[in-house]
Each structure stands twice: as C-alpha cells, then as structure tokens.
Design a protein around this motif. Structure first.
Motif, PDB file in Angstrom:
ATOM      1  N   GLN A 102     -22.081 -79.692  34.643  1.00 19.06           N
ATOM      2  CA  GLN A 102     -21.139 -79.818  33.506  1.00 19.06           C
ATOM      3  C   GLN A 102     -20.203 -80.828  33.580  1.00 19.06           C
ATOM      4  OE1 GLN A 102     -21.703 -78.118  30.733  1.00 19.06           O
ATOM      5  NE2 GLN A 102     -23.346 -76.912  31.611  1.00 19.06           N
ATOM      6  N   SER A 103     -19.757 -81.336  34.764  1.00 16.43           N
ATOM      7  CA  SER A 103     -19.032 -82.496  34.837  1.00 16.43           C
ATOM      8  C   SER A 103     -19.612 -83.777  34.251  1.00 16.43           C
ATOM      9  CB  SER A 103     -18.416 -82.623  36.141  1.00 16.43           C
ATOM     10  OG  SER A 103     -17.822 -81.789  36.581  1.00 16.43           O
ATOM     11  N   ASP A 104     -20.933 -84.036  34.430  1.00 18.62           N
ATOM     12  CA  ASP A 104     -21.588 -85.006  33.873  1.00 18.62           C
ATOM     13  C   ASP A 104     -21.632 -85.034  32.540  1.00 18.62           C
ATOM     14  OD1 ASP A 104     -21.992 -85.735  36.619  1.00 18.62           O
ATOM     15  OD2 ASP A 104     -24.306 -85.100  36.517  1.00 18.62           O
ATOM     16  N   PHE A 105     -21.571 -84.137  31.899  1.00 22.86           N
ATOM     17  CA  PHE A 105     -21.655 -84.146  30.389  1.00 22.86           C
ATOM     18  C   PHE A 105     -20.478 -84.365  29.902  1.00 22.86           C
ATOM     19  CE2 PHE A 105     -25.526 -81.738  31.206  1.00 22.86           C
ATOM     20  CZ  PHE A 105     -26.414 -82.044  30.283  1.00 22.86           C
ATOM     21  N   ILE A 106     -19.507 -83.787  30.533  1.00 19.04           N
ATOM     22  CA  ILE A 106     -17.854 -83.920  30.359  1.00 19.04           C
ATOM     23  C   ILE A 106     -17.469 -85.475  30.306  1.00 19.04           C
ATOM     24  CG2 ILE A 106     -15.398 -83.125  30.511  1.00 19.04           C
ATOM     25  CD1 ILE A 106     -16.550 -80.685  31.658  1.00 19.04           C
ATOM     26  N   VAL A 107     -17.963 -86.255  31.429  1.00 18.53           N
ATOM     27  CA  VAL A 107     -17.507 -87.419  31.690  1.00 18.53           C
ATOM     28  C   VAL A 107     -17.962 -88.359  30.383  1.00 18.53           C
ATOM     29  CG1 VAL A 107     -18.138 -89.679  33.005  1.00 18.53           C
ATOM     30  CG2 VAL A 107     -17.415 -87.312  34.127  1.00 18.53           C
ATOM     31  N   ASP A 149     -12.980 -80.817  40.184  1.00 22.55           N
ATOM     32  CA  ASP A 149     -14.176 -79.971  40.618  1.00 22.55           C
ATOM     33  C   ASP A 149     -14.452 -79.673  41.843  1.00 22.55           C
ATOM     34  OD1 ASP A 149     -16.821 -79.226  41.346  1.00 22.55           O
ATOM     35  OD2 ASP A 149     -17.697 -80.864  40.514  1.00 22.55           O
ATOM     36  N   GLY A 150     -13.971 -78.312  42.132  1.00 20.23           N
ATOM     37  CA  GLY A 150     -14.094 -77.781  43.713  1.00 20.23           C
ATOM     38  C   GLY A 150     -12.483 -78.000  44.144  1.00 20.23           C
ATOM     39  N   PHE A 151     -11.669 -78.039  43.391  1.00 18.32           N
ATOM     40  CA  PHE A 151      -9.906 -78.111  43.797  1.00 18.32           C
ATOM     41  C   PHE A 151      -9.265 -77.708  42.355  1.00 18.32           C
ATOM     42  CE2 PHE A 151      -6.024 -79.937  43.738  1.00 18.32           C
ATOM     43  CZ  PHE A 151      -5.668 -80.002  45.347  1.00 18.32           C
ATOM     44  N   PRO A 152      -8.337 -76.796  42.615  1.00 14.80           N
ATOM     45  CA  PRO A 152      -7.830 -76.194  43.845  1.00 14.80           C
ATOM     46  C   PRO A 152      -8.733 -75.072  44.254  1.00 14.80           C
ATOM     47  CG  PRO A 152      -6.056 -75.712  41.929  1.00 14.80           C
ATOM     48  CD  PRO A 152      -7.532 -76.611  41.269  1.00 14.80           C
ATOM     49  N   ARG A 153      -8.962 -74.814  45.782  1.00 16.28           N
ATOM     50  CA  ARG A 153      -9.386 -73.693  45.972  1.00 16.28           C
ATOM     51  C   ARG A 153      -8.571 -72.947  46.625  1.00 16.28           C
ATOM     52  NH1 ARG A 153     -14.828 -76.785  46.673  1.00 16.28           N
ATOM     53  NH2 ARG A 153     -16.536 -75.301  47.009  1.00 16.28           N
ATOM     54  N   THR A 154      -7.472 -73.141  46.991  1.00 14.10           N
ATOM     55  CA  THR A 154      -6.482 -71.875  47.482  1.00 14.10           C
ATOM     56  C   THR A 154      -5.406 -71.985  46.669  1.00 14.10           C
ATOM     57  OG1 THR A 154      -5.189 -73.528  48.959  1.00 14.10           O
ATOM     58  CG2 THR A 154      -7.419 -72.551  50.019  1.00 14.10           C
ATOM     59  N   LEU A 155      -4.515 -70.950  46.679  1.00 11.84           N
ATOM     60  CA  LEU A 155      -3.305 -70.671  45.679  1.00 11.84           C
ATOM     61  C   LEU A 155      -2.437 -71.841  46.199  1.00 11.84           C
ATOM     62  CD1 LEU A 155      -1.469 -69.242  43.825  1.00 11.84           C
ATOM     63  CD2 LEU A 155      -0.816 -67.771  45.610  1.00 11.84           C
ATOM     64  N   ASN A 156      -2.373 -72.187  47.330  1.00 14.28           N
ATOM     65  CA  ASN A 156      -1.299 -73.294  48.097  1.00 14.28           C
ATOM     66  C   ASN A 156      -1.708 -74.504  47.352  1.00 14.28           C
ATOM     67  OD1 ASN A 156       0.582 -74.787  49.599  1.00 14.28           O
ATOM     68  ND2 ASN A 156      -0.873 -75.185  50.909  1.00 14.28           N
ATOM     69  N   GLN A 157      -3.097 -74.731  47.359  1.00 14.54           N
ATOM     70  CA  GLN A 157      -3.465 -76.076  46.650  1.00 14.54           C
ATOM     71  C   GLN A 157      -3.201 -76.184  45.290  1.00 14.54           C
ATOM     72  OE1 GLN A 157      -7.834 -76.910  47.308  1.00 14.54           O
ATOM     73  NE2 GLN A 157      -7.780 -76.765  49.402  1.00 14.54           N
ATOM     74  N   ALA A 158      -3.119 -75.214  44.578  1.00 14.67           N
ATOM     75  CA  ALA A 158      -2.760 -74.929  43.036  1.00 14.67           C
ATOM     76  C   ALA A 158      -1.284 -75.462  43.051  1.00 14.67           C
ATOM     77  CB  ALA A 158      -3.071 -73.658  42.537  1.00 14.67           C
ATOM     78  N   ILE A 159      -0.611 -74.722  43.708  1.00 11.61           N
ATOM     79  CA  ILE A 159       0.939 -74.948  43.595  1.00 11.61           C
ATOM     80  C   ILE A 159       1.065 -76.548  44.016  1.00 11.61           C
ATOM     81  CG2 ILE A 159       3.046 -74.192  44.915  1.00 11.61           C
ATOM     82  CD1 ILE A 159       1.882 -71.529  44.959  1.00 11.61           C
ATOM     83  N   GLN A 160       0.542 -77.119  45.151  1.00 13.77           N
ATOM     84  CA  GLN A 160       0.797 -78.459  45.215  1.00 13.77           C
ATOM     85  C   GLN A 160       0.275 -79.216  44.285  1.00 13.77           C
ATOM     86  OE1 GLN A 160       2.460 -79.186  47.810  1.00 13.77           O
ATOM     87  NE2 GLN A 160       2.630 -77.061  48.865  1.00 13.77           N
ATOM     88  N   LEU A 161      -0.808 -78.873  43.721  1.00  9.57           N
ATOM     89  CA  LEU A 161      -1.378 -79.718  42.599  1.00  9.57           C
ATOM     90  C   LEU A 161      -0.069 -79.825  41.336  1.00  9.57           C
ATOM     91  CD1 LEU A 161      -3.696 -81.254  41.170  1.00  9.57           C
ATOM     92  CD2 LEU A 161      -4.613 -79.087  40.247  1.00  9.57           C
ATOM     93  N   GLU A 162       0.133 -78.661  40.885  1.00  8.78           N
ATOM     94  CA  GLU A 162       1.035 -78.722  39.811  1.00  8.78           C
ATOM     95  C   GLU A 162       2.325 -79.586  40.222  1.00  8.78           C
ATOM     96  OE1 GLU A 162       0.366 -77.379  36.641  1.00  8.78           O
ATOM     97  OE2 GLU A 162      -1.529 -77.193  37.652  1.00  8.78           O
ATOM     98  N   PHE A 171     -22.518 -76.194  28.109  1.00  8.78           N
ATOM     99  CA  PHE A 171     -21.565 -77.250  27.594  1.00  8.78           C
ATOM    100  C   PHE A 171     -21.076 -77.092  26.095  1.00  8.78           C
ATOM    101  CE2 PHE A 171     -21.337 -81.988  25.954  1.00  8.78           C
ATOM    102  CZ  PHE A 171     -20.063 -82.215  26.626  1.00  8.78           C
ATOM    103  N   GLY A 172     -21.553 -76.353  25.154  1.00 11.44           N
ATOM    104  CA  GLY A 172     -21.084 -76.235  23.829  1.00 11.44           C
ATOM    105  C   GLY A 172     -19.752 -75.422  24.077  1.00 11.44           C
ATOM    106  N   ARG A 173     -20.050 -74.386  24.992  1.00  9.59           N
ATOM    107  CA  ARG A 173     -18.868 -73.402  25.184  1.00  9.59           C
ATOM    108  C   ARG A 173     -17.647 -74.189  26.022  1.00  9.59           C
ATOM    109  NH1 ARG A 173     -23.153 -69.748  28.201  1.00  9.59           N
ATOM    110  NH2 ARG A 173     -24.318 -68.978  26.528  1.00  9.59           N
ATOM    111  N   ILE A 174     -17.895 -75.092  26.849  1.00  7.28           N
ATOM    112  CA  ILE A 174     -16.983 -75.917  27.413  1.00  7.28           C
ATOM    113  C   ILE A 174     -16.335 -76.881  26.208  1.00  7.28           C
ATOM    114  CG2 ILE A 174     -16.510 -77.664  28.906  1.00  7.28           C
ATOM    115  CD1 ILE A 174     -18.572 -76.266  31.023  1.00  7.28           C
TER     116      ILE A 174
END
Ligand code: AMP
Length: 192
Positions: free
Chosen positions: A17-22, A86-99, A180-183
């Motif tokens: 799906q990422s390829d289509f979105i790009v 894609d494949g990130f964040p994979r832990t709650l800590n990664q999500a908090i660090q990303l934000e 892809f239509g849904r996305i």
C-alpha cells in the motif's frame, strides 16, 4: 512535514500500500525494517547487532531504532512533503518518542491507519512471501514470534493514537485496489 503511520501485523500489506500512496500523494516511504535490512546487507557491526534481533523475530531495542530513524529524517531534503511510517512506531515508547520528535521539528503525524487482517490470512501470506523474499524471518517459527511480539508490544501503539484521536482502522481483506480505495478516503481529507 505532515506524516501518516501505516500500522498492521507483519504481512498486512503495509509495504504494498505504501507504494501506491507514494505515487498518488507524493509522500516518502520510511520502512524501519528496510532501513535495518540495508544496514545488515552492508555487513557493518551495527548490521550484525540488528540481525541478532531480527532473525529471532524480536524487536530491535528502541534506542537503536530511534537513532536510525532520526538519522534518516535528518538526511531528507528540506521540501519533503510528508512521510509514511511503515513498521514504526512498534512500541508505546517509540510512539511517545516520535510525537516528541515531531513537536521538536515542527512536523506532525496526522493519522495512524491500522490495516486489519485476520491471523490465519497473515500466516498464509507470510509463508507465501517466504518462498521468494529471501528474508530469514519469513518462516513459521519466526512468524509466530513476530505475531506474538506484535500483539504484546505494538497493539498499545494503536490505543495511544486512538486516545489522541488520530486512529482509523480499515479492513485489510480484498483486492489491493479496494484496500487502497479505503486508505485514499482517509488520505484525501488530510492531503486536500
Ligand atoms: P518489517 O520489515 O517491518 O516486518 O520488520 C522486520 C523486523 O525488523 C522486525 O521483526 C523487527 O525485528 C525489526 N524492526 C523493524 N522496525 C522496527 C521497529 N520500529 N522497532 C524495533 N524493531 C523493528
């Protein structure tokens, strides 16, 4: 940058799906798994460390993952419109660090899109992919471990984005074009 997160179990179709979105939205695809495999292929010491986790189906420690991610983001051209995580964040800590990182940079994550696919279909797809992918982690034993890790460590990321009103779940079964239509219905509102 206005970014989105594609979330879902391994094999849920995030890469496809990422390829289509790009193509349609001119976003930049950032797969932490791809970044790590590239590093592994270089044969570096860091690559060997990454391999010791990835080949077991375990997550790479957050500090190593975040360092790779930040380095990549820093190397992007200034006019980058947005990223597909894609494949990130994979832990709650990664999500908090990303934000935190987004806030520091003046960027934002607009939405987490969770692609939902039943587990028996996930296993079928990954075993099929394993016939040609050459990936050491596309075998039944490691797939089961990756799914366990996904349920235990990555699900809380969905809950976190739901809490901050940036979560949408879509059906991940059907033709690639239907998914892809849904996305697209979600992305059309973000990238008008
Ligand atoms: P993927 O290509 O997204 O399926 O990732 C393959 C493997 O790379 C995962 O099973 C993990 O071992 C590692 N990996 C990828 N992204 C992350 C991440 N955000 N955090 C920790 N480990 C990761």
């Amino acid at each position: 940058m206005v970014n989105i997160i594609l979330c879902g179990a391994p094999g849920s179709g995030k890469g496809t799906q990422s390829d289509f979105i790009v193509d349609k939205y001119a976003l930049t695809h950032l797969s932490t798994g791809d970044l790590m495999r590239k590093e592994m292929a270089s044969g570096s010491e860091l690559g060997q460390l990454l391999n010791s986790y990835i080949s077991q189906g375990h997550l790479v420690p957050d500090d190593v993952t975040l360092q790779l991610l930040e380095q990549y983001i820093d190397s992007l051209p200034k006019d980058t419109k947005g990223l597909i995580f894609d494949g990130f964040p994979r832990t709650l800590n990664q999500a908090i660090q990303l934000e935190r990182l987004m806030k520091k940079r003046g960027d934002k994550t607009a939405m987490l899109i969770d692609i939902n696919v039943p587990e028996d279909e996930i296993i079928r797809r990954l075993l099929e992919r394993g016939k040609t992918s050459g990936r050491a982690d596309d075998n039944l034993e490691t797939i089961k471990e990756r799914l366990k890790v996904y349920h235990e460590q990555t699900r809380p990321v969905d809950d976190y984005y739901e809490l901050i009103d940036k979560y949408v779940r879509i059906q991940g079964l059907g033709k690639v074009s239907e998914i892809f239509g849904r996305i697209s219905r979600v992305l059309d509102k973000i990238y008008k």
